[in-house]
Design a protein around this motif. Structure first.
Motif, short mmCIF file in Angstrom:
data_model
loop_
_atom_site.label_atom_id
_atom_site.label_comp_id
_atom_site.label_asym_id
_atom_site.label_seq_id
_atom_site.Cartn_x
_atom_site.Cartn_y
_atom_site.Cartn_z
N SER A 163 0.82 -1.22 0.00
CA SER A 163 0.00 0.00 0.00
C SER A 163 0.84 1.26 0.00
O SER A 163 0.38 2.33 -0.40
CB SER A 163 -0.94 0.01 1.21
N GLY A 164 2.11 1.17 0.45
CA GLY A 164 2.99 2.33 0.49
C GLY A 164 4.16 2.22 -0.47
O GLY A 164 5.17 2.88 -0.28
N LEU A 165 4.00 1.39 -1.52
CA LEU A 165 5.06 1.20 -2.52
C LEU A 165 4.80 2.13 -3.70
O LEU A 165 3.84 1.95 -4.45
CB LEU A 165 5.09 -0.26 -2.97
N PHE A 166 5.64 3.13 -3.86
CA PHE A 166 5.47 4.14 -4.91
C PHE A 166 6.37 3.78 -6.10
O PHE A 166 7.60 3.74 -5.97
CB PHE A 166 5.83 5.52 -4.36
N LEU A 167 5.73 3.56 -7.26
CA LEU A 167 6.45 3.12 -8.46
C LEU A 167 6.13 3.98 -9.67
O LEU A 167 6.45 3.58 -10.80
CB LEU A 167 6.11 1.66 -8.75
N HIS A 168 5.51 5.11 -9.50
CA HIS A 168 5.15 5.95 -10.63
C HIS A 168 6.38 6.61 -11.25
O HIS A 168 7.44 6.68 -10.63
CB HIS A 168 4.12 7.01 -10.21
N TRP B 79 -4.46 -2.43 -7.06
CA TRP B 79 -4.10 -1.47 -6.01
C TRP B 79 -5.04 -0.26 -6.04
O TRP B 79 -5.40 0.27 -4.99
CB TRP B 79 -2.65 -1.01 -6.20
N GLU B 80 -5.42 0.15 -7.24
CA GLU B 80 -6.35 1.27 -7.35
C GLU B 80 -7.71 0.91 -6.75
O GLU B 80 -8.33 1.70 -6.04
CB GLU B 80 -6.50 1.68 -8.81
N GLN B 81 -8.18 -0.30 -7.03
CA GLN B 81 -9.47 -0.74 -6.49
C GLN B 81 -9.43 -0.82 -4.98
O GLN B 81 -10.45 -0.59 -4.31
CB GLN B 81 -9.84 -2.10 -7.10
N LYS B 82 -8.28 -1.13 -4.42
CA LYS B 82 -8.15 -1.20 -2.96
C LYS B 82 -7.95 0.17 -2.33
O LYS B 82 -7.95 0.29 -1.11
CB LYS B 82 -6.98 -2.11 -2.59
N LYS C 183 -3.59 6.06 -5.78
CA LYS C 183 -4.66 7.07 -5.78
C LYS C 183 -4.12 8.49 -5.85
O LYS C 183 -4.66 9.34 -6.56
CB LYS C 183 -5.51 6.89 -4.51
N ASP C 184 -3.02 8.75 -5.17
CA ASP C 184 -2.49 10.11 -5.12
C ASP C 184 -1.63 10.47 -6.34
O ASP C 184 -1.33 11.65 -6.54
CB ASP C 184 -1.65 10.31 -3.85
N LEU D 91 -3.61 4.14 -16.23
CA LEU D 91 -4.77 4.17 -15.34
C LEU D 91 -5.83 5.15 -15.83
O LEU D 91 -6.99 5.07 -15.42
CB LEU D 91 -4.34 4.52 -13.91
N GLU D 92 -5.44 6.08 -16.67
CA GLU D 92 -6.38 7.03 -17.25
C GLU D 92 -6.95 6.52 -18.57
O GLU D 92 -8.13 6.69 -18.86
CB GLU D 92 -5.69 8.38 -17.48
N HIS D 93 -6.11 5.90 -19.39
CA HIS D 93 -6.52 5.42 -20.71
C HIS D 93 -6.34 3.90 -20.73
O HIS D 93 -5.24 3.40 -20.96
CB HIS D 93 -5.69 6.09 -21.81
#
Length: 464
Positions: A203-208, A225-228, A234-235, A255-257
Protein backbone atom coordinates in the motif's frame (compact mmCIF):
# COMPACT_ATOMS: atom_id res chain seq x y z
CA UNK A 1 45.35 24.40 49.81
CA UNK A 2 45.90 20.98 48.29
CA UNK A 3 42.23 20.16 48.79
CA UNK A 4 41.22 23.29 46.94
CA UNK A 5 43.52 22.43 44.08
CA UNK A 6 42.09 18.88 43.96
CA UNK A 7 38.57 20.25 43.53
CA UNK A 8 39.53 22.91 41.03
CA UNK A 9 41.56 20.61 38.76
CA UNK A 10 38.59 18.65 37.31
CA UNK A 11 36.70 21.89 36.74
CA UNK A 12 39.63 23.41 34.91
CA UNK A 13 40.01 20.25 32.80
CA UNK A 14 36.32 20.26 31.92
CA UNK A 15 36.48 23.92 30.92
CA UNK A 16 39.53 23.22 28.78
CA UNK A 17 37.81 20.34 26.96
CA UNK A 18 34.73 22.50 26.35
CA UNK A 19 36.95 25.31 25.05
CA UNK A 20 38.76 22.97 22.68
CA UNK A 21 35.46 21.51 21.43
CA UNK A 22 34.12 24.98 20.72
CA UNK A 23 37.36 25.90 19.02
CA UNK A 24 37.06 22.83 16.76
CA UNK A 25 33.60 23.92 15.56
CA UNK A 26 33.18 26.40 12.78
CA UNK A 27 32.29 29.84 14.21
CA UNK A 28 29.15 29.81 12.09
CA UNK A 29 27.75 26.70 13.78
CA UNK A 30 24.74 27.30 15.95
CA UNK A 31 24.08 25.20 19.04
CA UNK A 32 20.70 25.31 20.72
CA UNK A 33 20.07 22.84 23.51
CA UNK A 34 20.73 19.40 21.95
CA UNK A 35 20.71 20.69 18.33
CA UNK A 36 23.86 21.58 16.43
CA UNK A 37 23.35 23.31 13.07
CA UNK A 38 26.33 23.83 10.77
CA UNK A 39 24.42 24.14 7.50
CA UNK A 40 25.48 26.22 4.50
CA UNK A 41 28.97 27.00 5.81
CA UNK A 42 31.06 25.54 2.98
CA UNK A 43 32.42 22.76 5.22
CA UNK A 44 34.56 20.13 3.48
CA UNK A 45 34.69 17.74 6.42
CA UNK A 46 32.77 17.00 9.58
CA UNK A 47 34.28 18.68 12.68
CA UNK A 48 36.43 16.36 14.77
CA UNK A 49 34.93 17.41 18.09
CA UNK A 50 31.15 17.30 18.38
CA UNK A 51 29.13 17.94 21.55
CA UNK A 52 28.31 14.66 23.25
CA UNK A 53 24.83 15.87 24.15
CA UNK A 54 23.80 16.44 20.53
CA UNK A 55 20.59 14.73 19.45
CA UNK A 56 20.32 16.49 16.07
CA UNK A 57 23.19 17.32 13.73
CA UNK A 58 22.55 19.44 10.65
CA UNK A 59 25.27 19.59 7.97
CA UNK A 60 23.00 20.29 5.00
CA UNK A 61 24.21 22.42 2.09
CA UNK A 62 27.94 22.04 2.53
CA UNK A 63 30.84 20.63 0.46
CA UNK A 64 31.34 17.33 2.25
CA UNK A 65 33.04 14.84 -0.06
CA UNK A 66 33.86 12.03 2.33
CA UNK A 67 32.88 10.76 5.77
CA UNK A 68 35.62 9.17 7.82
CA UNK A 69 35.26 6.01 9.88
CA UNK A 70 33.62 6.78 13.20
CA UNK A 71 32.76 10.34 12.16
CA UNK A 72 29.82 10.36 14.59
CA UNK A 73 31.08 8.03 17.31
CA UNK A 74 30.78 9.12 20.90
CA UNK A 75 27.34 10.64 20.44
CA UNK A 76 25.09 8.37 22.51
CA UNK A 77 22.04 10.63 22.12
CA UNK A 78 22.24 11.20 18.37
CA UNK A 79 18.80 10.65 16.81
CA UNK A 80 18.75 12.78 13.64
CA UNK A 81 21.58 13.34 11.18
CA UNK A 82 21.11 15.62 8.16
CA UNK A 83 23.73 15.45 5.38
CA UNK A 84 21.64 16.53 2.39
CA UNK A 85 22.94 18.71 -0.47
CA UNK A 86 26.58 17.75 -0.20
CA UNK A 87 28.99 15.99 -2.59
CA UNK A 88 29.17 12.54 -1.01
CA UNK A 89 29.78 9.84 -3.61
CA UNK A 90 30.59 6.95 -1.31
CA UNK A 91 30.54 5.96 2.36
CA UNK A 92 33.51 4.43 4.13
CA UNK A 93 33.10 1.22 6.13
CA UNK A 94 32.35 2.06 9.75
CA UNK A 95 31.05 5.55 8.99
CA UNK A 96 28.14 5.06 11.39
CA UNK A 97 29.92 2.92 13.93
CA UNK A 98 28.73 3.43 17.53
CA UNK A 99 25.68 5.40 16.41
CA UNK A 100 23.05 2.78 17.14
CA UNK A 101 20.71 5.45 18.55
CA UNK A 102 20.29 7.04 15.10
CA UNK A 103 16.66 7.06 13.89
CA UNK A 104 16.57 9.56 11.00
CA UNK A 105 19.29 9.79 8.35
CA UNK A 106 19.09 12.23 5.42
CA UNK A 107 21.58 11.61 2.59
CA UNK A 108 19.41 13.09 -0.15
CA UNK A 109 20.73 15.29 -2.96
CA UNK A 110 24.26 13.91 -2.94
CA UNK A 111 26.24 11.98 -5.55
CA UNK A 112 25.94 8.43 -4.22
CA UNK A 113 25.99 5.89 -7.05
CA UNK A 114 25.22 2.72 -5.07
CA UNK A 115 23.95 1.47 -1.72
CA UNK A 116 26.46 -1.09 -0.50
CA UNK A 117 25.79 -3.87 1.98
CA UNK A 118 27.96 -2.35 4.73
CA UNK A 119 26.59 1.21 4.57
CA UNK A 120 23.93 0.86 7.27
CA UNK A 121 24.72 -2.43 8.97
CA UNK A 122 25.27 -0.73 12.36
CA UNK A 123 21.96 1.17 12.23
CA UNK A 124 19.53 -1.41 13.56
CA UNK A 125 17.35 1.30 15.09
CA UNK A 126 16.97 3.31 11.87
CA UNK A 127 13.36 4.32 11.14
CA UNK A 128 13.60 6.83 8.29
CA UNK A 129 16.18 6.76 5.47
CA UNK A 130 16.30 9.48 2.79
CA UNK A 131 18.37 8.67 -0.31
CA UNK A 132 16.39 10.45 -3.01
CA UNK A 133 17.95 12.66 -5.69
CA UNK A 134 21.27 10.85 -5.94
CA UNK A 135 22.87 8.91 -8.83
CA UNK A 136 22.16 5.46 -7.38
CA UNK A 137 22.15 2.72 -10.01
CA UNK A 138 22.22 -0.30 -7.70
CA UNK A 139 21.01 -1.34 -4.27
CA UNK A 140 22.81 -4.42 -3.03
CA UNK A 141 20.67 -7.36 -1.98
CA UNK A 142 21.56 -7.06 1.74
CA UNK A 143 21.84 -3.29 1.94
CA UNK A 144 18.64 -2.89 3.98
CA UNK A 145 18.52 -6.24 5.71
CA UNK A 146 19.88 -4.98 9.04
CA UNK A 147 17.35 -2.11 9.24
CA UNK A 148 14.74 -4.20 11.06
CA UNK A 149 12.96 -1.14 12.48
CA UNK A 150 12.79 0.73 9.18
CA UNK A 151 9.45 2.45 8.59
CA UNK A 152 10.13 4.75 5.61
CA UNK A 153 12.73 4.59 2.85
CA UNK A 154 12.93 7.13 0.01
CA UNK A 155 14.97 6.27 -3.09
CA UNK A 156 13.12 8.28 -5.74
CA UNK A 157 14.83 10.36 -8.44
CA UNK A 158 17.74 7.99 -8.91
CA UNK A 159 18.86 5.71 -11.75
CA UNK A 160 17.69 2.34 -10.50
CA UNK A 161 16.80 -0.30 -13.08
CA UNK A 162 15.81 -2.90 -10.47
CA UNK A 163 15.41 -3.32 -6.73
CA UNK A 164 15.88 -6.36 -4.43
CA UNK A 165 12.28 -6.71 -3.29
CA UNK A 166 13.05 -10.25 -2.14
CA UNK A 167 15.27 -8.81 0.62
CA UNK A 168 12.31 -7.27 2.46
CA UNK A 169 10.03 -10.31 2.50
CA UNK A 170 8.09 -11.79 5.38
CA UNK A 171 9.31 -10.81 8.85
CA UNK A 172 12.48 -8.92 7.88
CA UNK A 173 10.90 -5.44 8.00
CA UNK A 174 7.68 -5.67 10.02
CA UNK A 175 7.28 -1.89 10.40
CA UNK A 176 7.94 -0.81 6.81
CA UNK A 177 4.99 1.19 5.43
CA UNK A 178 6.62 3.49 2.83
CA UNK A 179 9.06 2.50 0.09
CA UNK A 180 9.40 5.22 -2.55
CA UNK A 181 11.03 4.02 -5.79
CA UNK A 182 9.34 6.53 -8.07
CA UNK A 183 11.10 8.47 -10.83
CA UNK A 184 13.69 5.80 -11.59
CA UNK A 185 14.45 3.76 -14.71
CA UNK A 186 12.91 0.37 -14.01
CA UNK A 187 11.55 -1.23 -17.22
CA UNK A 188 10.00 -4.29 -15.57
CA UNK A 189 8.89 -5.26 -12.10
CA UNK A 190 9.37 -8.63 -10.35
CA UNK A 191 5.64 -9.06 -9.80
CA UNK A 192 5.88 -12.30 -7.83
CA UNK A 193 8.32 -10.74 -5.36
CA UNK A 194 6.09 -7.70 -5.01
CA UNK A 195 3.04 -9.91 -4.50
CA UNK A 196 4.85 -11.61 -1.61
CA UNK A 197 5.33 -8.31 0.21
CA UNK A 198 3.08 -7.63 3.21
CA UNK A 199 0.01 -5.62 2.30
CA UNK A 200 1.22 -2.77 4.49
CA UNK A 201 4.29 -2.48 2.23
CA UNK A 202 2.32 -2.84 -1.01
CA UNK A 203 0.00 0.00 0.00
CA UNK A 204 2.99 2.33 0.49
CA UNK A 205 5.06 1.20 -2.52
CA UNK A 206 5.47 4.14 -4.91
CA UNK A 207 6.45 3.12 -8.46
CA UNK A 208 5.15 5.95 -10.63
CA UNK A 209 7.27 7.78 -13.21
CA UNK A 210 9.40 4.79 -14.11
CA UNK A 211 10.22 3.43 -17.58
CA UNK A 212 7.81 0.50 -17.30
CA UNK A 213 6.94 -1.45 -20.44
CA UNK A 214 3.20 -1.89 -20.89
CA UNK A 215 2.07 -5.45 -20.17
CA UNK A 216 -1.05 -7.06 -18.78
CA UNK A 217 0.44 -8.41 -15.55
CA UNK A 218 1.80 -4.99 -14.62
CA UNK A 219 -1.52 -3.33 -15.45
CA UNK A 220 -3.48 -5.88 -13.39
CA UNK A 221 -1.35 -5.23 -10.30
CA UNK A 222 -1.76 -1.46 -10.40
CA UNK A 223 -5.47 -1.75 -11.23
CA UNK A 224 -5.98 -3.93 -8.21
CA UNK A 225 -4.10 -1.47 -6.01
CA UNK A 226 -6.35 1.27 -7.35
CA UNK A 227 -9.47 -0.74 -6.49
CA UNK A 228 -8.15 -1.20 -2.96
CA UNK A 229 -7.62 2.55 -2.60
CA UNK A 230 -3.86 2.41 -2.01
CA UNK A 231 -2.50 5.94 -1.65
CA UNK A 232 0.54 5.06 -3.75
CA UNK A 233 -1.80 4.78 -6.75
CA UNK A 234 -4.66 7.07 -5.78
CA UNK A 235 -2.49 10.11 -5.12
CA UNK A 236 -0.37 9.72 -8.28
CA UNK A 237 -2.87 8.33 -10.75
CA UNK A 238 -1.79 10.46 -13.70
CA UNK A 239 1.92 9.81 -13.06
CA UNK A 240 1.56 6.07 -13.65
CA UNK A 241 2.78 5.65 -17.22
CA UNK A 242 4.11 2.82 -19.33
CA UNK A 243 5.76 2.53 -22.75
CA UNK A 244 3.75 0.82 -25.49
CA UNK A 245 6.00 -1.84 -27.06
CA UNK A 246 8.86 -0.25 -25.10
CA UNK A 247 8.98 2.83 -27.31
CA UNK A 248 10.10 5.89 -25.29
CA UNK A 249 7.89 8.18 -27.37
CA UNK A 250 4.81 5.97 -26.94
CA UNK A 251 4.09 6.67 -23.28
CA UNK A 252 0.53 6.20 -22.02
CA UNK A 253 -1.15 6.95 -18.70
CA UNK A 254 -2.44 3.42 -18.26
CA UNK A 255 -4.77 4.17 -15.34
CA UNK A 256 -6.38 7.03 -17.25
CA UNK A 257 -6.52 5.42 -20.71
CA UNK A 258 -7.34 1.74 -20.31
CA UNK A 259 -8.29 0.85 -23.88
CA UNK A 260 -4.81 -0.60 -24.48
CA UNK A 261 -5.56 -3.24 -21.83
CA UNK A 262 -9.14 -4.17 -22.71
CA UNK A 263 -8.16 -7.78 -23.38
CA UNK A 264 -6.26 -8.16 -20.10
CA UNK A 265 -7.81 -10.42 -17.51
CA UNK A 266 -8.17 -8.97 -14.05
CA UNK A 267 -7.69 -12.41 -12.49
CA UNK A 268 -4.29 -13.94 -13.07
CA UNK A 269 -3.70 -17.27 -11.32
CA UNK A 270 -1.05 -17.20 -8.63
CA UNK A 271 -0.65 -13.42 -8.71
CA UNK A 272 -1.45 -11.19 -5.75
CA UNK A 273 -3.57 -13.73 -3.92
CA UNK A 274 -4.52 -12.86 -0.37
CA UNK A 275 -7.28 -13.49 2.12
CA UNK A 276 -9.70 -10.66 2.58
CA UNK A 277 -12.90 -10.40 4.57
CA UNK A 278 -15.50 -7.68 4.65
CA UNK A 279 -17.42 -6.20 7.53
CA UNK A 280 -20.25 -3.69 7.63
CA UNK A 281 -21.13 -1.78 10.77
CA UNK A 282 -23.52 1.04 11.60
CA UNK A 283 -22.04 4.32 12.76
CA UNK A 284 -21.85 4.54 16.53
CA UNK A 285 -21.79 0.79 17.06
CA UNK A 286 -18.79 -1.37 17.97
CA UNK A 287 -17.15 -3.78 15.55
CA UNK A 288 -14.80 -6.70 16.24
CA UNK A 289 -12.17 -7.50 13.60
CA UNK A 290 -10.79 -11.03 13.82
CA UNK A 291 -7.18 -11.69 12.85
CA UNK A 292 -7.45 -15.12 11.25
CA UNK A 293 -4.16 -16.94 10.84
CA UNK A 294 -2.87 -20.42 10.22
CA UNK A 295 0.15 -19.86 12.46
CA UNK A 296 0.09 -21.68 15.77
CA UNK A 297 2.05 -21.39 18.99
CA UNK A 298 2.56 -19.17 22.01
CA UNK A 299 5.17 -16.93 20.41
CA UNK A 300 2.88 -15.06 18.05
CA UNK A 301 2.77 -11.29 18.07
CA UNK A 302 -0.02 -9.29 16.44
CA UNK A 303 -0.14 -5.84 14.99
CA UNK A 304 -2.80 -3.95 13.04
CA UNK A 305 -2.41 -1.15 10.53
CA UNK A 306 -5.39 1.15 10.07
CA UNK A 307 -6.43 2.71 6.72
CA UNK A 308 -4.68 5.87 7.93
CA UNK A 309 -1.32 4.04 8.32
CA UNK A 310 -1.61 4.00 12.11
CA UNK A 311 0.07 1.08 13.89
CA UNK A 312 -2.08 -0.50 16.59
CA UNK A 313 -0.68 -2.91 19.15
CA UNK A 314 -2.07 -4.15 22.48
CA UNK A 315 -3.80 -2.60 24.35
CA UNK A 316 -4.80 -0.30 21.46
CA UNK A 317 -4.86 3.45 21.11
CA UNK A 318 -7.11 3.88 24.20
CA UNK A 319 -9.40 6.26 22.33
CA UNK A 320 -11.29 4.62 19.51
CA UNK A 321 -9.77 1.13 19.19
CA UNK A 322 -8.92 -1.66 21.59
CA UNK A 323 -6.74 -4.67 20.79
CA UNK A 324 -6.84 -8.00 22.59
CA UNK A 325 -4.20 -10.63 23.25
CA UNK A 326 -5.62 -13.02 20.63
CA UNK A 327 -5.10 -10.39 17.93
CA UNK A 328 -8.70 -9.18 17.65
CA UNK A 329 -9.24 -5.47 17.14
CA UNK A 330 -12.36 -3.73 18.41
CA UNK A 331 -13.58 -0.42 17.02
CA UNK A 332 -15.38 1.01 20.02
CA UNK A 333 -17.71 3.50 18.30
CA UNK A 334 -17.43 3.27 14.54
CA UNK A 335 -17.26 6.47 12.51
CA UNK A 336 -17.60 6.94 8.77
CA UNK A 337 -13.92 7.91 8.57
CA UNK A 338 -13.02 4.51 10.08
CA UNK A 339 -13.97 2.83 6.79
CA UNK A 340 -11.20 1.22 4.77
CA UNK A 341 -8.86 -1.76 4.67
CA UNK A 342 -7.31 -2.90 7.97
CA UNK A 343 -4.25 -5.16 7.89
CA UNK A 344 -3.44 -7.66 10.58
CA UNK A 345 0.18 -8.82 10.68
CA UNK A 346 0.97 -12.00 12.59
CA UNK A 347 4.63 -12.69 13.33
CA UNK A 348 6.19 -15.88 14.66
CA UNK A 349 9.73 -14.80 15.50
CA UNK A 350 10.71 -18.26 16.75
CA UNK A 351 10.10 -19.91 13.39
CA UNK A 352 10.71 -16.76 11.31
CA UNK A 353 7.27 -16.81 9.70
CA UNK A 354 4.56 -14.24 9.30
CA UNK A 355 1.15 -13.79 7.70
CA UNK A 356 -0.92 -10.81 6.68
CA UNK A 357 -4.70 -10.63 6.55
CA UNK A 358 -7.05 -7.90 5.38
CA UNK A 359 -10.43 -6.81 6.70
CA UNK A 360 -12.37 -4.31 4.61
CA UNK A 361 -14.58 -2.30 6.97
CA UNK A 362 -17.49 -0.19 5.75
CA UNK A 363 -19.23 2.12 8.22
CA UNK A 364 -22.74 3.11 7.12
CA UNK A 365 -25.19 5.60 8.55
CA UNK A 366 -28.44 4.28 9.98
CA UNK A 367 -31.55 5.71 8.28
CA UNK A 368 -33.97 7.07 10.90
CA UNK A 369 -37.63 6.07 10.49
CA UNK A 370 -40.09 8.86 9.79
CA UNK A 371 -42.21 9.51 12.86
CA UNK A 372 -46.01 9.25 12.38
CA UNK A 373 -48.07 12.44 12.21
CA UNK A 374 -49.24 13.86 15.49
CA UNK A 375 -52.96 13.27 16.10
CA UNK A 376 -53.66 16.96 16.57
CA UNK A 377 -51.84 17.82 13.36
CA UNK A 378 -53.78 15.12 11.52
CA UNK A 379 -57.09 16.51 12.78
CA UNK A 380 -56.13 20.05 11.78
CA UNK A 381 -55.08 18.86 8.35
CA UNK A 382 -58.42 17.06 7.92
CA UNK A 383 -60.33 20.23 8.82
CA UNK A 384 -58.34 22.30 6.34
CA UNK A 385 -58.93 19.77 3.55
CA UNK A 386 -62.65 19.64 4.34
CA UNK A 387 -62.88 23.46 4.29
CA UNK A 388 -61.09 23.62 0.95
CA UNK A 389 -63.45 21.05 -0.53
CA UNK A 390 -66.51 22.98 0.73
CA UNK A 391 -65.19 26.22 -0.76
CA UNK A 392 -64.50 24.45 -4.04
CA UNK A 393 -68.03 23.11 -4.05
CA UNK A 394 -69.55 26.50 -3.25
CA UNK A 395 -67.61 28.64 -5.66
CA UNK A 396 -66.54 26.33 -8.44
CA UNK A 397 -69.72 24.31 -9.09
CA UNK A 398 -71.40 25.48 -12.37
CA UNK A 399 -74.87 26.97 -12.05
CA UNK A 400 -77.70 25.03 -13.69
CA UNK A 401 -80.37 27.78 -13.84
CA UNK A 402 -78.91 30.82 -15.58
CA UNK A 403 -77.81 28.96 -18.64
CA UNK A 404 -81.31 27.52 -19.24
CA UNK A 405 -84.03 29.26 -21.18
CA UNK A 406 -86.31 31.05 -18.73
CA UNK A 407 -89.95 30.03 -18.67
CA UNK A 408 -92.68 32.68 -18.69
CA UNK A 409 -93.70 33.85 -15.25
CA UNK A 410 -96.18 31.59 -13.59
CA UNK A 411 -99.24 32.57 -11.64
CA UNK A 412 -98.22 33.65 -8.24
CA UNK A 413 -98.83 31.21 -5.48
CA UNK A 414 -100.88 32.06 -2.50
CA UNK A 415 -99.45 34.74 -0.32
CA UNK A 416 -98.42 32.37 2.37
CA UNK A 417 -96.47 30.09 0.03
CA UNK A 418 -93.30 30.49 -1.99
CA UNK A 419 -92.29 28.30 -4.90
CA UNK A 420 -89.08 26.40 -4.32
CA UNK A 421 -88.10 27.29 -7.87
CA UNK A 422 -88.65 31.00 -7.44
CA UNK A 423 -86.97 31.52 -4.13
CA UNK A 424 -83.30 31.84 -3.39
CA UNK A 425 -81.43 31.95 -0.17
CA UNK A 426 -79.71 35.27 0.25
CA UNK A 427 -76.86 35.86 2.70
CA UNK A 428 -78.73 38.67 4.45
CA UNK A 429 -82.49 39.08 4.74
CA UNK A 430 -83.76 41.87 2.47
CA UNK A 431 -84.74 45.04 4.17
CA UNK A 432 -88.53 45.39 4.45
CA UNK A 433 -91.06 47.75 5.88
CA UNK A 434 -93.72 45.12 5.92
CA UNK A 435 -95.38 44.68 9.26
CA UNK A 436 -95.49 41.60 11.33
CA UNK A 437 -97.27 38.65 9.91
CA UNK A 438 -96.33 39.54 6.31
CA UNK A 439 -94.36 36.98 4.31
CA UNK A 440 -91.66 37.92 1.87
CA UNK A 441 -91.28 35.92 -1.31
CA UNK A 442 -88.93 36.81 -4.06
CA UNK A 443 -90.61 35.57 -7.16
CA UNK A 444 -87.85 35.95 -9.63
CA UNK A 445 -84.17 36.71 -10.05
CA UNK A 446 -82.76 38.44 -13.07
CA UNK A 447 -79.15 37.62 -13.78
CA UNK A 448 -77.14 39.58 -16.32
CA UNK A 449 -73.81 37.78 -15.74
CA UNK A 450 -73.05 34.17 -14.81
CA UNK A 451 -73.90 33.78 -11.14
CA UNK A 452 -71.13 33.63 -8.60
CA UNK A 453 -73.38 31.88 -6.09
CA UNK A 454 -74.27 28.20 -6.04
CA UNK A 455 -77.32 26.51 -7.50
CA UNK A 456 -78.92 25.79 -4.16
CA UNK A 457 -82.67 26.33 -4.01
CA UNK A 458 -84.73 26.22 -0.93
CA UNK A 459 -87.84 27.59 0.60
CA UNK A 460 -87.51 30.60 2.80
CA UNK A 461 -90.40 31.41 5.06
CA UNK A 462 -90.67 33.96 7.72
CA UNK A 463 -93.03 33.59 10.55
CA UNK A 464 -94.17 36.10 13.01
Amino acid sequence: MLCALGVAAPLMLSSLVLHLARAALHPGCLKVSDILSCSNLGLEQVPKQLPATAATLDFNHNHLVRLEEGSFAGLPHLVTLRLAHNQLSDLSPGTFRNTSSLRHLDLSSNQLYKVDNFYFQELAGMEELLLFNNHIVRVESNALISLVNLRKAYLSHNRLTDFPFFSIQEHSHPFLVTLDLSSNRMPKLPLEDIAALPVSVQSGLFLHNNSLICECAMYVMFKRWEQKGFNSVKDYREEHTCLVYGEPRASVQFLEHTRFFENCSIKLPGLLVDIESTLQVYAGESALLECQTSLKGRHLTYQWVSPHQEFIAPPGNNNTMRMYANGSLEILAARVEDSGVYWCMVLDRQQSRNETREVNVTVIMRHHEVEPFNTGFTTLLGCVVSLVLVLMYLYLTPCRCWCRKQAPPATPSPANECSAQSSILTPTPPATTEGPGRKMCQSSLTVSNPPLIPDIWTTVSSKQ
